[in-house]
Enzyme design. Structure first.
Site, mmCIF file in Angstrom:
data_model
loop_
_atom_site.group_PDB
_atom_site.id
_atom_site.type_symbol
_atom_site.label_atom_id
_atom_site.label_comp_id
_atom_site.label_asym_id
_atom_site.label_seq_id
_atom_site.Cartn_x
_atom_site.Cartn_y
_atom_site.Cartn_z
ATOM 1 N N VAL A 123 93.551 72.403 -16.138
ATOM 2 C CA VAL A 123 94.753 71.401 -16.673
ATOM 3 C C VAL A 123 96.149 72.617 -17.224
ATOM 4 C CG1 VAL A 123 95.605 69.862 -18.384
ATOM 5 C CG2 VAL A 123 93.437 69.777 -17.743
ATOM 6 N N CYS A 124 97.178 71.932 -16.547
ATOM 7 C CA CYS A 124 98.438 72.743 -16.813
ATOM 8 C C CYS A 124 98.258 74.246 -16.427
ATOM 9 C CB CYS A 124 98.549 72.798 -18.361
ATOM 10 S SG CYS A 124 100.434 73.140 -18.938
ATOM 11 N N THR A 125 98.585 75.305 -16.960
ATOM 12 C CA THR A 125 98.657 76.596 -16.557
ATOM 13 C C THR A 125 97.401 77.011 -16.350
ATOM 14 O OG1 THR A 125 99.132 77.509 -18.717
ATOM 15 C CG2 THR A 125 101.252 76.861 -17.291
ATOM 16 N N GLY B 202 98.512 68.839 -13.382
ATOM 17 C CA GLY B 202 99.865 69.330 -13.646
ATOM 18 C C GLY B 202 100.026 69.731 -15.199
#
Length: 90
Positions: free
Chosen positions: A5-7, A55
Site C-alpha cells: 500500500v502507498c509507497t 495507491g
C-alpha cells in the site's frame, strides 16, 4: 504473493519484486517506479501476477477487498464490503 500500500511499492521495487510488473503507488512517488523496473499503471489497485500494489494510504481497504476477491471470490468480497458499509468498486 506480495502486496503493498502507498509507497510500500518502492520497497517491493528495491527488493526486485517489481521488475517488468505493472504497479502503482502514491501519486507523488509514481515517477520513481521505473527506477525499479516497474511499469507505472493508473488505478487504486493494480495486480500483475502474484504482485498487487495500491495507491495512497486510503487504498488499503481497496487492496484488502481485492485480495479477498482474488483468493476467495467476488461473493466473499461483496459480503465483506457490505458488512463494512463500503461502496462497491466502480
Amino acid at each position: 504473493m506480495a502486496a503493498s500500500v502507498c509507497t510500500g511499492a518502492l520497497l517491493l521495487g528495491a527488493a526486485g519484486r517489481l521488475r517488468g510488473k505493472r504497479a502503482t503507488t502514491h501519486h507523488a512517488s509514481v515517477e520513481l517506479l521505473p527506477r525499479y523496473g516497474a511499469v507505472p499503471t493508473a488505478g487504486r489497485v493494480v495486480r500483475d501476477g502474484l504482485v498487487m500494489t495500491a495507491g495512497g494510504v486510503t487504498a488499503a481497504i481497496d487492496l484488502g477487498l481485492a485480495l479477498v476477491g482474488w483468493l476467495y471470490g467476488d461473493d466473499a468480497r461483496a459480503r465483506i464490503a457490505a458488512r463494512m458499509e463500503y461502496p462497491p468498486p466502480p
